[in-house]
Write an enzyme that holds these catalytic residues in place. Sequence first.
Site, PDB file in Angstrom:
ATOM      1  N   CYS A 210      20.507  75.183  23.706  1.00  0.00           N
ATOM      2  CA  CYS A 210      21.923  75.071  23.832  1.00  0.00           C
ATOM      3  C   CYS A 210      22.161  73.798  24.923  1.00  0.00           C
ATOM      4  CB  CYS A 210      22.377  76.473  24.905  1.00  0.00           C
ATOM      5  SG  CYS A 210      21.727  76.414  26.259  1.00  0.00           S
ATOM      6  N   HIS A 263      23.636  79.610  29.748  1.00  0.00           N
ATOM      7  CA  HIS A 263      23.935  79.147  28.410  1.00  0.00           C
ATOM      8  C   HIS A 263      25.111  77.966  28.550  1.00  0.00           C
ATOM      9  CE1 HIS A 263      24.057  79.258  24.063  1.00  0.00           C
ATOM     10  NE2 HIS A 263      25.491  79.436  24.263  1.00  0.00           N
ATOM     11  N   HIS A 275      28.472  75.826  19.735  1.00  0.00           N
ATOM     12  CA  HIS A 275      27.186  75.926  20.450  1.00  0.00           C
ATOM     13  C   HIS A 275      25.929  76.332  19.589  1.00  0.00           C
ATOM     14  CE1 HIS A 275      27.058  80.695  21.047  1.00  0.00           C
ATOM     15  NE2 HIS A 275      27.727  80.609  19.949  1.00  0.00           N
TER      16      HIS A 275
END
Length: 309
Positions: A210, A263, A275
């Site tokens: 991420c 995240h 993402h």
Amino acid sequence: MPTSNKYVVNVPVATLWTKPESARDIDKEATTKPLNIEAWLTKMDYDNRLDLCEANRVQSQVLFGQAVQVLEESGVWAKVVVPEQPSKKDERGYPGWIPVCQLTPDADWDLANGPVAVVNSGKAILYSSGREPVMELSYQTILPLQEKGSEYITVKTPDGIGLLKAEDVSMRTGIDNRRKGNGQDIVEAGKQFLGLPYLWGGMSSYGYDCSGFSYSVCRANGYTIPRDAHEQADAGAEIELDKIQPGDLLFFAYEDGKGSIHHVGIYYGDGKLLHSPKTGKTVEIIDLEGTIYEKELCAASRYWQETEE
């Protein structure tokens, strides 16, 4: 060890391991030269990929032509820091271990004080001076520019001189003189990787995690940001969640947004998130509404600036 501790990565993408013993038998294709990154990724099943995270095996990755500082050597391994990946783990750069065979000593390697070629295609073939394919390079590989041509450009590599197709690169006067993109440019840079499988520690177009994804698309637009999500949240300009714009980084935390950040993604616009989610998933665009991400959204940060063309 040579007098200088400045080395350059000489494979398409070198994995930064937590310690020498972190690499498993299944990781052989990722720890040799030449390496076969595609074979490594194909060989790993879900559990093997998840183990890279769960067993804390991998820290990050470093692209062909990126410089590292070698701190020490232990057998066939080198402990390094990566100056281009800012981290509070070490003020000199992101720390980890890389096989010595994937590094070339070069005290004179310099991307700051001369023209460079930046790979803008998802991947690009590096050719020999005789136009024979040598290796496939990742998006955002940056090499010193030697000579411009209409079809091919000549670049310096850790192994000598090579050629890249002009259509695969952009040329800049130096690594610090890259064009500064705006928020929509960041979104567009990320969209080209839709469907790319997640890779823990991934920092290349072979697979991103991420924060590696957000780091790479920001870097593609002229912004060098911290490597890890929680540090990315702190380093940019804080944006109120009701004022986010496309290209802003969104951060998500445990305990419905009240715990630690785990995240990061890119705000796509229209309530959507772009993402690289987690092992077993691919880069995607989703609606935030009604998802766990809506509950865990805790902060937004902006690195981009308005640009005039």
